[in-house]
Design a protein around this motif. Structure first.
Motif: not given
Length: 178
Positions: A116, A140-144, A146, A148, A154, A176, A178
């Motif tokens: 971050t 910004p960082v996502n917890n998933y 990169p 699809d 999780c 989890c 995405r």
């Protein structure tokens, strides 16, 4: 006609909802693999240092500052290579930066992500880069992962900070996706 439209919208809403995560519902097929988070501690994230040359294993972007090359190593940091003799490049050092996936340069400054944080190095002497600035929480960082249409374990924040993801075989579909 109104009733038909209401029925259509009701059907669209019901079919778009995600269930409680039980094995009976899959958004897309599970192929027996998923992504596992790679965790690190806050202390490891904060540790940024220039160390001896490291082998390239997952090279990414390259910045050229003649005759030097700065080569990103996905998730690990930046290689510095002396390319004075292009037939015989010499890997001279490595800037260890946990969670580093991207970099850019302008003039004598090299900018890199540290998960971050944004870190800035003075590379006016490429043999001795100096950390000049650290901007906390600039990225910004996502917890998933990169990607699809993937399943993944999780994130459990008590295990540390996620610095990357590894694709591994899994005996059951993770909760989890995405």
């Amino acid at each position: 006609m109104k009733n038909l439209l209401r029925l259509f919208f009701l059907f669209a809403i019901v079919t778009s909802c995600v269930t409680d995560g039980s094995d009976s519902f899959e958004r897309f097929p599970f192929d027996g693999t998923g992504y596992r988070p790679i965790y690190t501690t806050e202390e490891e994230m904060a540790k940024i240092e220039v160390i001896g040359a490291q082998p390239l294993s997952k090279p990414g972007k390259i910045y050229v500052l003649e005759p030097y090359l700065f080569i990103n190593e996905a998730g690990q940091g930046i290689h510095i290579v002396d390319n004075s003799d292009p037939k015989n490049p010499k890997n001279i050092s490595f800037i260890s930066v946990a969670g580093n996936y991207d970099m850019a340069a302008k003039g004598k400054f090299l900018y890199a992500d540290n998960l971050t944080n944004l870190v800035v190095f003075d590379i006016s002497d490429p043999k001795a880069p100096k950390l000049t600035k650290k901007v906390p929480n600039a990225i910004p960082v996502n917890n998933y992962p990169p990607f699809d249409n993937v399943y993944f374990e999780c994130v459990e924040s008590k295990k540390g900070i996620v610095t990357g993801w590894e694709k591994v075989p899994m005996s059951k579909r993770p909760n989890c996706s995405r």
